[in-house]
Design a protein around this motif. Structure first.
Motif, short mmCIF file in Angstrom:
data_model
loop_
_atom_site.label_atom_id
_atom_site.label_comp_id
_atom_site.label_asym_id
_atom_site.label_seq_id
_atom_site.Cartn_x
_atom_site.Cartn_y
_atom_site.Cartn_z
N THR A 65 0.85 -1.20 0.00
CA THR A 65 0.00 0.00 0.00
C THR A 65 0.88 1.24 0.00
OG1 THR A 65 -1.59 -1.22 1.34
CG2 THR A 65 -1.91 1.16 1.15
N GLN A 121 -0.68 -1.86 -7.55
CA GLN A 121 -2.10 -1.75 -7.21
C GLN A 121 -2.78 -3.12 -7.23
OE1 GLN A 121 -4.40 0.76 -9.80
NE2 GLN A 121 -5.77 1.27 -8.11
N GLN A 137 2.67 1.59 -3.40
CA GLN A 137 1.70 1.91 -4.43
C GLN A 137 1.30 3.38 -4.36
OE1 GLN A 137 -2.30 1.42 -3.97
NE2 GLN A 137 -2.34 2.41 -5.96
#
Lengths: 1043, 149
Positions: A473, A491, A476
């Motif tokens: 996360t 993603q 990304q």
């Protein structure tokens, strides 16, 4: 501040500062790093200055505001010199004590000094007043960070007094630019930002490149979450970095330097500004530095919150005012960088090493570290260790040493699980990799990277799948978006990980993650994309079982992924007992329903209420308020209050009914039999001993587990129609192959009854017994008295049981000898306390070397060698090392050994591991022999009752699926729960303290086998159960039966 | 320039970016492109108080994710926004560099260490106590009553 027109003036100033410095003067060094200021350091500083003035000592005592000292969790920090005493967690109120006692009278203020923190059942360690003796500091070599302890970073005079800028002077007047580069190359310095590129070589490229202007840049965009080394160095000793940059600029031929520093470090920016201004005022920056032909100046550029700008080409773009998007290399910045000119970028710590190399020479520097990784590295050791903070150690120290010796081991006595090295670009390493030395190559080979030096330590409360999701996360979000594989690949990886953590993943998800990870790595232009998959790939590699539990069983063993568990207590129970259910029923006085709920997960409640080591309590969330709920004590009340409950037994149609044989009427076998019978099958248990119970009867003494209670639990099993055949042993009266022919499936729960021997001379012969054998003989009535001194060898549950039993049989003294220390004994701390209360003696750090016998070969004693604790092993315990000539003898009439147990395996039995344990599939418990399943100690080695019970139920469900593959398996005990106890989520939690189960007075325990622990009263049990916070309330679970 | 603008205005209003574009003779899209790349730039007016929670690894491993979740619930806004009454804006940052004090929350300029959800509830109570009862949003009022010890 006067301008230093030439080198002589610099040396002159230095000389004056040194001779004016009174080393014996009393000083208080107060840390003014961000960490300590957050701990109230500013108030402490004000307070100290005020108190000294009040005491009239402000002339004689100097207060120095230093930079970050690294021991951040123990802030605010104050060091008193010349004694070298370090005070931790200093508050405003402690100031008067420090002035009155330490400053005025040279006394130590006890409560402020460092002591090793307490663990579970382990008291806190001894006090360590002197800073250099504290383990955290003792193992460090603070070459780069060392000055942080002594200087005020806002005073350039302090730095000069300590030798600052001598390196620059040497570089300007005693060396040629090529000579400087050669010195740095020979030192072996490699980029400390993570890339590890040889610094000297990079400088050489830049020097050789063509350009009418050259730049040097300091990369201070330290973006790795968990890393704060650069911040600490910049706040505490910015001149080290600035001097390094000046030397580098001289070597390369640059006239302008930039420091790109992230905006989230306001204090570091301020310290740099002050330092640069002071340098300019001295003439150490600007035109003709120190009267040489070298002119150089530095500009500070702030970042704006973009992790990718730590990548050098993105950083350059950002300085130029654009979006921070990396560009392809070649051309490298050394050839074509900022504004198209040759540019040398180095990390803060790299620059910080340069003055030392120039001052002391390459050989001295290269004496530290390993062959390919020279010097020291600053690490930020954070997470679940006891001593979090910044440490500087020589390259080559092992991960294990760093976590245990410097870091002080895992907080709260929990178990180490993994260490993340290198931030979001790095990898997670498990306990098996802890022997690795910390250097660039070793970590890279294992799939991690050294990175900037962030080391985050994790324990069992971290879910590795959730952690991988967390890192992806992050990357990304920070991806600049230029490269499709990075932008979309990260993603997609995050979405797959979200699915897994929410219970929608499959085994295909794991394969997809691996393939995507490879694509992202190969298809990305810059380091962010190339390394983004590392956390995912390393966690899959080293923690695959955890991923499998998430996708196959929709279970999160660590109790983190919210959708995959109901309450952390139940989740931690190996058998998933619905604890909030029975606690809330007890709180309402509905003990019978409570017991029925319990039987759906664990059919031996009386046993567990007495002997379970209650892992549930270790994860009880109530601990965040006061202390965990005394779950086991409440369970004990429940079983003592209710005798029998009805449980359902299915009537299966003829064609579905099967016959199953269970070997061993211990907890694993009895449980497997119970659940299989409830499914309507015919179950026969074959037990070698005259009575059922296995280790519960023949291994656990009755003062811990009264036989009536054990009988009660056994009756619960036979009540549903399980048939037990006694005095029938596999390998004697029975053979496994015959059972396999006569029955449709076999469960092997034969336990671990073979005793490990000491392997010392004199062991064979009368007087030496196996602990298990001893306990068995006592149980069957063949040993009623024991005279003389008894020595028990070992430190586990069997040793404790044997010791306390020997005492009760009349031994004149009982001594337990163990080769490690009390803190390392693998037993419940209560066991040791109770044993001590009863009069058992302990000798620690000794190991047997010989059994002594007299002329008639009768046992006369035992000879032991003293041990000292050496290096940590893979389990996180120190290995005992014999002390030469350190022997001791204990006279004894009996020696009982309890140093380990192994399964005894039947002939023709299923294959075993090289540790002698039966190999099974971890989810179905199927062995490698068709139709044979196994569980309990036979698979785990000596383990706990609840683990055996968990295996029993798991095997029963797997056997059902095996026996009736065409029928969709439906287990009545897995039906969705229908709990109707009252609970008001907005009401404040009950404010009662934890109640422990009372115990018999030790004087009344010594010579009988009456149960030691007593039951809570109904009122106490109700109140204790009412302390439960009902973490389960309102939670919906992804059903496990949908798997 | 963008940094200077945000320092003096508290955020980057659209007019400011357009003015910068005109001054530099660049298309407004380029200026916005640079501004939107960096997490530090805000395009909404910030609250009177700024709460920034660290979601770095060390803080995360010690529970900051849960604290952020609770703050979002209590304030009724997602991270990156300001409450309707203009009192509090909530942000998250990937690492403050005070990892040994995890979990870290920064309130305006003060670094608060080893925070918990309960601790943050108290912080919110204190903020809204200054404001006065009539102006607080409903969620905080219930948070201040229902919180644990």
């Amino acid at each position: 501040m006067t301008r230093l027109a030439d080198r002589a003036k610099l040396e002159d100033l230095r000389g004056r500062l040194v001779s004016a410095f009174d080393a014996d003067k009393r000083r208080l060094f107060v840390c003014m790093g961000t960490g300590c200021r957050a701990c109230g350091g500013d108030e402490v500083l004000d307070g100290l200055e005020g108190a000294l003035k009040g005491a009239g000592l402000d002339e004689q005592v100097e207060v120095v505001k230093t930079g970050c000292r690294g021991f951040c969790e123990n802030g605010a920090l104050v060091t008193a010199q010349p004694s070298g005493t370090l005070y931790c967690r200093v508050g405003r109120d402690d100031v008067d004590d420090i002035v009155a006692k330490t400053v005025a009278r040279g006394e130590v203020v006890e409560h402020l000094v460092y002591r090793a923190p307490a663990g579970i059942g382990v008291p806190s360690g001894p006090v360590v007043p002197r800073e250099k003796d504290i383990p955290f500091y003792r193992h460090q070599q603070r070459i780069v960070l060392g000055m942080n302890d002594r200087i005020d970073p806002t005073r350039i005079e302090d730095y000069i007094r300590e030798g600052g800028y001598a390196g620059l002077a040497k570089a300007l007047f005693d060396m040629e630019p090529e000579g400087i580069i050669d010195e740095v190359s020979r030192s072996g310095l490699r980029g400390r930002g993570g890339g590890g590129f040889p610094t000297g070589r990079k400088w050489m490229f830049c020097r050789a490149a063509e350009g009418d202007a050259k730049y040097v840049i300091c990369n201070a965009d330290e973006g790795d979450p968990g890393a704060f080394m650069d911040r600490s160095l910049l706040e505490g000793n910015p001149h080290a970095v600035l001097e390094g940059m000046a030397i580098g600029a001289r070597a390369i031929g640059a006239r302008q330097g930039y420091i790109y520093i992230r905006a989230e470090y306001p204090l570091a920016i301020e310290r740099l500004r002050i330092a640069i201004e002071q340098m300019r005022a001295c003439g150490l920056l600007g035109d003709n530095i120190l009267g040489s032909d070298f002119s150089f100046d530095i500009v500070i550029k702030e970042g704006a919150g973009a992790f990718v700008c730590g990548e050098e080409t993105a950083l350059i773009a950002s300085i130029e005012g654009s979006r921070g998007m990396p560009t392809s290399r070649p051309p490298f910045p050394a050839v074509k960088g900022l504004y198209g000119k040759p540019t040398n970028i180095n990390n803060v710590e790299t620059w910080g090493n340069v003055p030392h190399i120039v001052n002391r020479g390459a050989e001295v520097y290269a004496a530290l570290g390993t062959e390919d990784s020279k010097g020291t590295k600053i690490f930020s050791l954070v997470g679940q260790v006891n001593n979090t903070g910044l440490v500087e150690v020589p390259m080559g120290m092992t991960l294990r040493q760093l976590v245990y010796e410097v870091g002080g081991g895992i907080k709260n006595g929990r178990q180490f699980k993994a260490v993340q090295s290198g931030g979001p670009s790095g990898g997670c390493l498990p306990v098996e990799m802890m022997h690795l030395p910390i250097d660039y190559e070793s970590l890279a080979d294992a799939g991690a990277i050294m990175g900037s030096g962030g080391l985050v330590v994790m324990d069992e409360t971290t879910c590795m799948v959730d952690l991988a999701r967390y890192f992806v996360t992050f990357t990304q979000n920070e991806s600049c978006g230029k490269c499709v594989p990075c932008r979309l690949g990260t993603q997609q990886m995050r979405m797959i990980l979200d699915d897994i953590c929410e219970g929608h993943g499959t085994e295909e998800s794991i394969t997809q993650l691996e393939r995507l990870g490879e694509s992202v790595r190969m298809g990305s232009l810059c380091g962010l994309g190339q390394t983004a998959p590392n956390p995912v790939l390393t966690t899959i590699k080293y923690f695959r079982d955890e991923y499998l539990a998430h996708v196959r069983e929709k279970r999160c063993p660590a109790g983190v992924c919210e959708k995959l568990f109901v309450a952390t207590c139940s989740n931690r129970c190996p058998s998933d007992v619905d604890i909030p259910a029975y606690l809330s029923l007890i709180a309402e006085g509905r003990a019978e329903e409570a017991l029925r709920s319990h039987m759906d997960r664990n059919p031996l409640p009386s046993v567990c209420a007495r002997v379970c080591p209650h892992p549930c309590e270790m994860r009880c969330r109530r601990e965040t308020m006061d202390r965990p709920v005394a779950i086991r004590a409440v369970k004990r009340f429940m079983v003592d209050a209710v005798d029998r409950v009805e449980v359902s037994v299915e009537t299966r149609p003829e064609e579905e009914r099967r016959r199953v044989a269970v070997i061993g009427a211990g907890p694993a076998g009895l449980t497997a039999a119970f659940y299989l019978r409830r499914l309507g099958h015919e179950v026969t248990v074959y037990e070698a001993m005259p009575e059922a119970g296995g280790m519960l009867r023949y291994g656990i003494p009755s003062y811990r587990l009264p036989r009536e209670e054990l009988e009660r639990d056994i009756a619960r099993i036979t009540d549903v129609g399980v048939n037990i055949v006694y005095d029938t042993a596999i390998g004697k009266q029975l053979s496994l192959s015959r059972l396999r022919k006569q029955y449709d499936a076999v469960f092997l729960g034969s336990g671990a009854w073979a005793d490990a021997t000491m392997g010392v001379p004199g062991e064979k012969g009368a007087g030496v017994a196996s602990g298990i054998e001893f306990l068995k003989l006592v149980e069957i009535g063949q040993m009623e008295r024991l005279a003389g001194n008894v020595v028990i060898v070992g430190g586990g549950n069997t040793a404790m049981d044997a010791a306390r039993t020997a005492l009760r049989l009349g031994a004149s003294s009982v001594t337990v000898v163990y080769r490690r220390t009390r803190e390392e004994m693998p037993v419940e701390p209560d066991e040791v306390t109770e044993a001590l209360e009863e009069g058992v003696k302990f000798e620690f750090l000794v190991a047997p070397v010989e059994i002594l016998r007299d002329r008639r070969k009768s046992l006369s004693g035992i000879r032991l060698q003293r041990m000292r604790l050496g290096e940590f092993d893979s389990g996180g315990r120190r290995r005992p090392i014999p002390i030469e000539d350190g022997f001791v003898e204990i006279p004894a009439a009996h020696v009982i050994r309890a140093i380990g147990q192994n399964p005894i395996l039947p002939r023709g039995g299923p294959p075993v591991s090289n540790r002698g344990r039966i190999v099974v599939d971890q989810f179905t418990l199927a062995t490698e022999t068709e139709g044979v399943f196994s569980g309990g100690d036979a698979v785990l080695g000596p383990a706990t009752a609840i683990e055996a019970i968990a295996h029993g139920r798991r095997a029963a469900e797997a056997i059902e699926r095996y026996l009736c593959p065409d029928r969709a398996a439906r287990f009545p005990w897995n039906a969705p729960r229908t709990l109707d106890t009252a609970f008001d989520p907005s009401a404040p939690p009950a404010n009662t303290p934890r109640r422990e189960a009372p115990k018999l007075d030790p004087a009344m325990r010594r010579n009988n086998f009456v149960e030691v622990e007593l039951t809570l009263s109904p009122e106490q049990a109700r109140l204790e159960a009412g302390r439960c916070l009902r973490c389960d309330f309102g939670k919906l679970l992804v059903s496990r039966d949908e798997v | 320039m963008l940094q200077a603008a945000q320092t003096s205005l508290g955020y980057l209003p659209a007019d400011a970016m357009r003015a910068i574009a005109q001054h530099l003779m660049m298309p407004p899209a380029s200026v916005e492109g640079v501004a939107s790349f960096y997490a530090q730039f805000r395009f909404n007016k910030p609250g009177r108080h700024r709460i920034t929670i660290c979601t770095g690894t060390a803080c995360y491993v010690r529970g900051s994710g849960a604290i952020l979740g609770d703050l979002q619930t209590d304030l009724g806004i997602p991270s990156g926004q300001t409450t309707a009454d203009g009192e509090v804006s909530l942000e998250s940052v990937s690492c403050f560099g005070a990892c040994a004090l995890a979990p870290v929350v920064v309130l305006d300029d003060k670094v608060l260490r080893q925070q918990t959800s309960d601790g943050m509830k108290k912080v919110l109570q204190d903020i809204y106590a200054e404001v006065g009862p009539g102006e607080s949003c409903g969620t905080c009022a219930s948070a201040s009553e229902g919180g644990g010890k």
